[in-house]
Write a protein that holds these residues in place. Structure first.
Motif, short mmCIF file in Angstrom:
data_model
loop_
_atom_site.label_atom_id
_atom_site.label_comp_id
_atom_site.label_asym_id
_atom_site.label_seq_id
_atom_site.Cartn_x
_atom_site.Cartn_y
_atom_site.Cartn_z
N GLY A 57 -34.56 5.43 44.20
CA GLY A 57 -35.82 5.79 44.82
C GLY A 57 -35.70 7.06 45.64
N LYS A 58 -34.61 7.19 46.39
CA LYS A 58 -34.40 8.39 47.21
C LYS A 58 -34.15 9.61 46.34
CE LYS A 58 -32.57 6.03 51.29
NZ LYS A 58 -31.38 5.86 52.18
N VAL A 59 -33.41 9.44 45.26
CA VAL A 59 -33.17 10.57 44.36
C VAL A 59 -34.48 11.06 43.78
CG1 VAL A 59 -32.14 11.23 42.15
CG2 VAL A 59 -30.81 9.88 43.79
N PHE A 60 -35.34 10.13 43.39
CA PHE A 60 -36.58 10.48 42.72
C PHE A 60 -37.61 11.06 43.69
CE2 PHE A 60 -40.19 9.72 39.84
CZ PHE A 60 -39.61 10.06 38.63
N SER A 61 -37.60 10.58 44.93
CA SER A 61 -38.60 11.00 45.90
C SER A 61 -38.41 12.46 46.29
CB SER A 61 -38.50 10.12 47.15
OG SER A 61 -39.41 10.54 48.14
N GLY A 62 -39.49 13.23 46.21
CA GLY A 62 -39.45 14.61 46.67
C GLY A 62 -38.84 15.59 45.70
N THR A 63 -38.45 15.13 44.51
CA THR A 63 -37.90 16.04 43.53
C THR A 63 -39.02 16.54 42.61
OG1 THR A 63 -37.32 14.12 42.16
CG2 THR A 63 -35.58 15.06 43.52
N ARG A 64 -38.69 17.52 41.79
CA ARG A 64 -39.68 18.06 40.86
C ARG A 64 -39.14 17.95 39.44
NH1 ARG A 64 -38.48 22.95 38.76
NH2 ARG A 64 -36.72 24.08 39.68
N MET A 65 -40.04 17.82 38.50
CA MET A 65 -39.65 17.75 37.10
C MET A 65 -39.20 19.14 36.63
SD MET A 65 -40.16 14.51 36.14
CE MET A 65 -39.47 14.15 37.79
N THR A 66 -38.16 19.17 35.85
CA THR A 66 -37.59 20.45 35.42
C THR A 66 -38.05 20.88 34.03
OG1 THR A 66 -35.62 19.36 34.51
CG2 THR A 66 -35.54 20.06 36.82
N ASP A 67 -38.80 20.02 33.34
CA ASP A 67 -39.34 20.39 32.04
C ASP A 67 -40.70 19.72 31.88
OD1 ASP A 67 -38.92 17.74 31.29
OD2 ASP A 67 -37.06 18.17 30.23
N GLN A 68 -41.24 19.75 30.68
CA GLN A 68 -42.57 19.21 30.44
C GLN A 68 -42.54 17.80 29.84
OE1 GLN A 68 -44.85 22.03 28.14
NE2 GLN A 68 -44.59 23.67 29.65
N SER A 69 -41.42 17.13 29.92
CA SER A 69 -41.31 15.81 29.31
C SER A 69 -42.24 14.78 29.98
CB SER A 69 -39.87 15.30 29.37
OG SER A 69 -39.41 15.23 30.71
N TYR A 70 -42.65 15.06 31.21
CA TYR A 70 -43.56 14.14 31.91
C TYR A 70 -44.99 14.22 31.38
CZ TYR A 70 -45.45 18.27 34.14
OH TYR A 70 -46.04 19.48 34.35
N ALA A 71 -45.34 15.34 30.71
CA ALA A 71 -46.74 15.62 30.41
C ALA A 71 -47.34 14.63 29.41
CB ALA A 71 -46.89 17.05 29.89
N ALA A 72 -46.61 14.31 28.35
CA ALA A 72 -47.15 13.40 27.33
C ALA A 72 -47.42 12.01 27.89
CB ALA A 72 -46.21 13.35 26.12
N PRO A 73 -46.45 11.38 28.60
CA PRO A 73 -46.77 10.05 29.14
C PRO A 73 -47.86 10.10 30.19
CG PRO A 73 -44.59 10.80 29.86
CD PRO A 73 -45.02 11.71 28.78
N LEU A 74 -47.89 11.15 31.02
CA LEU A 74 -48.96 11.26 32.01
C LEU A 74 -50.31 11.37 31.33
CD1 LEU A 74 -49.98 11.55 34.89
CD2 LEU A 74 -49.45 14.00 34.76
N ASP A 75 -50.38 12.18 30.28
CA ASP A 75 -51.62 12.34 29.53
C ASP A 75 -52.08 11.00 28.96
OD1 ASP A 75 -53.16 14.13 26.99
OD2 ASP A 75 -53.14 14.86 29.06
N ALA A 76 -51.11 10.23 28.42
CA ALA A 76 -51.45 8.93 27.83
C ALA A 76 -51.99 7.97 28.89
CB ALA A 76 -50.22 8.34 27.15
#
Length: 232
Positions: free
Chosen positions: A106-125
């Motif tokens: 949770g701490k690793v994930f919190s406050g970080t930013r995505m480094t590529d566009q792999s998040y876009a497809a699931p977010l769109d869905a």
């Protein structure tokens, strides 16, 4: 020297070491030692620890989202579910499970930013589940963002209680941090603050049930305030 390793190998090693040493103990020097290279070799790929954490968070999300996107398309099972309620429950539960699989996830994930566009497809869905149900895009985003941040916050608290990585069903009673001894907490504050003492069993007792109840509260709140026809 740099040719001996690549970004993926560094990140995979970092995620594995994270389970052993935690976020505070994870350093570029330690990762380099594990890879049997000199620390400067890592700077070809990551200028500092924050860049590495960004890539680690991206890889965590990538691993989770790949399972969902495998269910997108003709003839594939719809892993997100048919409704926006399903989408919130399934994605937040899966995100929680993925983060709990890494020490301090949770701490690793919190406050970080995505480094590529792999998040876009699931977010769109996910957002499509809302807009298909009649939500405006801003309301859909607020609904998802609220549930997403709730999930990360809960995981950070959970991993304070159970620092060892692993799925919820793998938790061992002896791995619980002694600071969260509920009987001791009630003895210390129960006489003066009885409600606060009893609240500890809700906060830190059945963590799975607590997460699900909180998520249901968010779903009900979204339905009451943002869904089409809601009072706002």
């Amino acid at each position: 020297m740099a040719s001996r390793i690549d970004r993926k190998r560094v990140v995979d090693t970092a995620l594995r070491l994270l389970n052993d040493v935690g976020l505070d103990g994870l350093t570029l020097r330690r990762i380099a030692k594990e890879l049997n290279v000199q620390a400067p070799a890592l700077y070809w790929h990551f200028r500092n620890k924050q860049e590495l954490l960004d890539e680690m968070a991206t890889e965590m999300f990538r691993r989770m989202s790949e399972r969902f996107m495998a269910g997108e398309g003709d003839g594939a099972p719809d892993l997100l579910g048919a409704t926006w309620q399903d989408a919130l429950h399934v994605t937040c539960s899966a995100l929680r499970r993925e983060l709990l699989g890494h020490r301090d996830g949770g701490k690793v994930f919190s406050g970080t930013r995505m480094t590529d566009q792999s998040y876009a497809a699931p977010l769109d869905a996910i957002l499509h589940r809302f807009t298909d149900a009649g939500f405006t895009l801003p309301d859909a985003v607020h609904a998802w963002w609220t549930a997403y941040n709730y999930t990360i916050g809960v995981v950070i608290e959970e991993q304070s209680v159970y620092p060892e990585p692993g799925a919820p069903e793998q938790r061992r009673p002896e791995s619980r941090d002694p600071a969260y001894d509920l009987d001791d907490r009630e003895r210390r504050i129960g006489a003066t603050y009885p409600l606060a003492a009893r609240a500890g069993r809700v906060f830190f007792g059945d963590l799975d049930d607590g997460f699900d109840k909180g998520l249901r509260i968010i779903v009900a709140g979204v339905a009451a305030t943002l869904a089409p026809g809601a009072g706002g």
